[in-house]
Design a protein around this motif. Structure first.
Motif, PDB file in Angstrom:
ATOM      1  N   ILE A  74      -5.727  -4.098   6.312  1.00  0.00           N
ATOM      2  CA  ILE A  74      -6.514  -3.052   5.656  1.00  0.00           C
ATOM      3  C   ILE A  74      -8.007  -3.252   5.899  1.00  0.00           C
ATOM      4  O   ILE A  74      -8.706  -2.361   6.381  1.00  0.00           O
ATOM      5  CB  ILE A  74      -6.219  -3.033   4.135  1.00  0.00           C
ATOM      6  CG1 ILE A  74      -4.766  -2.623   3.881  1.00  0.00           C
ATOM      7  CG2 ILE A  74      -7.174  -2.088   3.408  1.00  0.00           C
ATOM      8  CD1 ILE A  74      -4.308  -2.855   2.446  1.00  0.00           C
ATOM      9  N   TRP A 118      -7.472   1.014  -0.261  1.00  0.00           N
ATOM     10  CA  TRP A 118      -6.150   0.450  -0.018  1.00  0.00           C
ATOM     11  C   TRP A 118      -5.599   0.716   1.377  1.00  0.00           C
ATOM     12  O   TRP A 118      -4.536   0.203   1.738  1.00  0.00           O
ATOM     13  CB  TRP A 118      -5.168   0.994  -1.052  1.00  0.00           C
ATOM     14  CG  TRP A 118      -5.016   0.084  -2.245  1.00  0.00           C
ATOM     15  CD1 TRP A 118      -5.792   0.067  -3.370  1.00  0.00           C
ATOM     16  CD2 TRP A 118      -4.034  -0.937  -2.425  1.00  0.00           C
ATOM     17  NE1 TRP A 118      -5.360  -0.899  -4.233  1.00  0.00           N
ATOM     18  CE2 TRP A 118      -4.271  -1.536  -3.688  1.00  0.00           C
ATOM     19  CE3 TRP A 118      -2.977  -1.402  -1.654  1.00  0.00           C
ATOM     20  CZ2 TRP A 118      -3.491  -2.567  -4.181  1.00  0.00           C
ATOM     21  CZ3 TRP A 118      -2.192  -2.442  -2.139  1.00  0.00           C
ATOM     22  CH2 TRP A 118      -2.453  -3.011  -3.395  1.00  0.00           C
ATOM     23  N   PHE A 119      -6.299   1.528   2.180  1.00  0.00           N
ATOM     24  CA  PHE A 119      -5.773   1.900   3.484  1.00  0.00           C
ATOM     25  C   PHE A 119      -6.838   1.738   4.561  1.00  0.00           C
ATOM     26  O   PHE A 119      -8.013   2.019   4.316  1.00  0.00           O
ATOM     27  CB  PHE A 119      -5.262   3.343   3.456  1.00  0.00           C
ATOM     28  CG  PHE A 119      -4.079   3.534   2.557  1.00  0.00           C
ATOM     29  CD1 PHE A 119      -2.792   3.468   3.047  1.00  0.00           C
ATOM     30  CD2 PHE A 119      -4.259   3.739   1.187  1.00  0.00           C
ATOM     31  CE1 PHE A 119      -1.695   3.620   2.201  1.00  0.00           C
ATOM     32  CE2 PHE A 119      -3.168   3.889   0.338  1.00  0.00           C
ATOM     33  CZ  PHE A 119      -1.882   3.820   0.855  1.00  0.00           C
ATOM     34  N   ARG A 150       0.824  -1.210   0.000  1.00  0.00           N
ATOM     35  CA  ARG A 150       0.000   0.000   0.000  1.00  0.00           C
ATOM     36  C   ARG A 150       0.858   1.261   0.000  1.00  0.00           C
ATOM     37  O   ARG A 150       0.448   2.295  -0.545  1.00  0.00           O
ATOM     38  CB  ARG A 150      -0.966   0.001   1.186  1.00  0.00           C
ATOM     39  CG  ARG A 150      -0.327   0.164   2.544  1.00  0.00           C
ATOM     40  CD  ARG A 150      -1.331  -0.170   3.659  1.00  0.00           C
ATOM     41  NE  ARG A 150      -0.779   0.103   4.985  1.00  0.00           N
ATOM     42  CZ  ARG A 150       0.122  -0.666   5.590  1.00  0.00           C
ATOM     43  NH1 ARG A 150       0.594  -1.749   4.976  1.00  0.00           N
ATOM     44  NH2 ARG A 150       0.558  -0.354   6.791  1.00  0.00           N
TER      45      ARG A 150
END
Length: 463
Positions: free
Chosen positions: A219, A142-143, A24
């Motif tokens: 995540i 993605w986070f 990421r």
């Protein structure tokens, strides 16, 4: 129709031992470079303007049209660009955006006159419209939530870097080659980025070859709203306008952008005309607020995530706190022309610019916080469209006030007044920061894949 998205096995040894990959952050680096290239590309024309005026015999009015043509398409295409990124994926959305605007930049080196310059600037705006909406969508997928403001502040900070380095970089290229080759070289840089993006990026960490199961679970376990499993779009974009928080986000960002655009439009003229600086000194001083803003935004994004994750404040309270503190700092723009000390004036301008970036770190996190499922890029596009009208109107209104009064004083005070309205907007109009829930999805894209067994590795945000 897409096939259901594969998921990585949850009994991976790395999950058990807590070792996770960091794909990421490579993605974050690519996001950062995309925005840096974005701002360098939109600045080339300003530096090359004297050469273009001379070669093509452009009047000031014609040059003004050329310089503004970028914003015509950039502002109006924010929502379509966000919708494309949500519907077809951010890999396509951002990849096509950077590739197309880089081609437009490179092709400007082949311009033959006024009409071609206008057309190529419109094309640049079409491409660049997709950058911020796509990045906001990537941040949400993605986070984990606890890193959302960090990554938002990080990728937006690249705009300050791009603005700060663009002038000396482009001048160096023009002195080494010429204006035509400068456009080509800058455009090719973006095309190289696009090739790397298409090779490396995947729309979700589940499908990325370098993200192991531990990182995927880190995540997903840290997201209050799961992304990437069910790709149904929750509602039509215009239905977002029914929600109070969307209006608060759009109006607040309008005031932030109004103030911000002073630093990349009128600041050089202000420093020369009213502070008596020569061109060389002006160039150095004009970059200081942008550099301060770069570091302030990264720090604010990181700190706000730490505050929320610690449990000291809720997500709503944290977002409001940093937005209001940032805009309060930005009010210093109204104090800058009231002092007779050049050093103090510059300091106040640096504080003001840093304040806009403190607020911006939260602005770009909010779409991921409040967007209905799989609509983060659309929400970001809507917010950015309204905000860019602040960017368009700011330079025009500032110019009108300066022409009418013969001074920048009232123009900067007016910017501060708008900043106060922005504070009131976030304090009163913005309510609880939480995802908008649609009653029924309106754009099914494929049957949802069954979610993986829950395995929460992180504490969820308190909103």
């Amino acid at each position: 129709m897409r096939t259901p998205m594969p998921t990585k096995p949850l009994n991976d040894t790395a999950v058990k031992q807590g070792r996770k990959s960091n794909a990421r952050w490579v993605v974050a680096g690519l996001m950062w470079f995309a925005i840096a290239i974005n701002y360098i590309d939109r600045t080339v024309l300003s530096v090359a303007a004297p050469e273009l005026i001379k070669e093509f015999s452009l009047t000031p009015e014609m040059m003004g049209i050329v310089l503004s043509a970028f914003f015509w398409s950039y502002a109006l295409l924010q929502i379509p660009a966000g919708w494309v990124a949500d519907k077809f994926g951010q890999k396509m959305g951002l990849g096509i955006a950077v590739g197309s605007w880089s081609l437009a930049t490179a092709a400007t080196g082949l311009a033959t006159g006024f009409a071609s310059l206008v057309g190529l600037r419109v094309a640049l705006g079409v491409g660049e419209a997709g950058a911020y909406p796509a990045n906001a969508g990537i941040a949400s997928k993605w986070f984990p939530d606890k890193e959302r403001a960090t990554i938002s502040g990080l990728f937006d900070s690249a705009s300050k870097f791009g603005g700060a380095v663009a002038m000396p970089l482009i001048v160096t290229l023009m002195m080494t080659f010429d204006w035509r080759m400068t456009f080509v070289i800058v455009g090719l840089t973006g095309l190289v980025w696009s090739l790397i993006w298409w090779w490396y990026f995947s729309d979700t960490p589940e499908t990325h070859r370098s993200a192991n199961a531990a990182e995927v679970q880190y995540i997903r376990g840290g997201q209050a709203q799961q992304h990437g499993v069910d790709t149904t779009i929750a509602m039509k974009w215009y239905e977002l306008l029914k929600h109070r928080n969307i209006w608060a986000m759009c109006l607040g960002f309008f005031t932030i952008n109004y103030i911000s655009y002073f630093f990349i439009t009128w600041l050089p003229t202000y420093l020369v005309k009213e502070q008596g600086m020569g061109l060389l000194k002006m160039g150095m001083v004009a970059s200081l607020p942008l550099i301060c803003g770069l570091f302030a935004e990264i720090a604010a994004g990181w700190l706000s995530d730490r505050v929320v994750h610690s449990g000291r404040l809720s997500l709503t309270a944290t977002r409001k706190l940093f937005l209001i503190v940032g805009l309060s700092m930005a009010l210093c723009i109204g104090l800058a022309p009231l002092t007779t000390s050049v050093g103090l004036t510059v300091l106040l301008l640096c504080i003001a610019k840093a304040g806009t970036t403190v607020a911006a770190s939260q602005v770009w996190a909010l779409p991921g916080d409040v967007a209905p499922k799989n609509m983060t890029s659309t929400v970001a596009g809507l917010q950015n469209m309204v905000a860019n009208f602040g960017g368009v109107l700011g330079p025009v209104i500032t110019g009108f006030i300066v022409a009418s009064t013969g001074s920048f004083k009232m123009a900067l005070v007016f910017s501060a007044v708008l900043g106060m309205l922005g504070i009131l907007n976030y304090a009163l109009l913005l309510k609880k920061v939480e995802p908008i829930v649609a009653s029924t999805p309106t754009e099914p894209r494929h049957a949802a894949a069954p979610p993986p067994p829950p395995q929460v590795l992180n504490e969820p945000y308190s909103r």
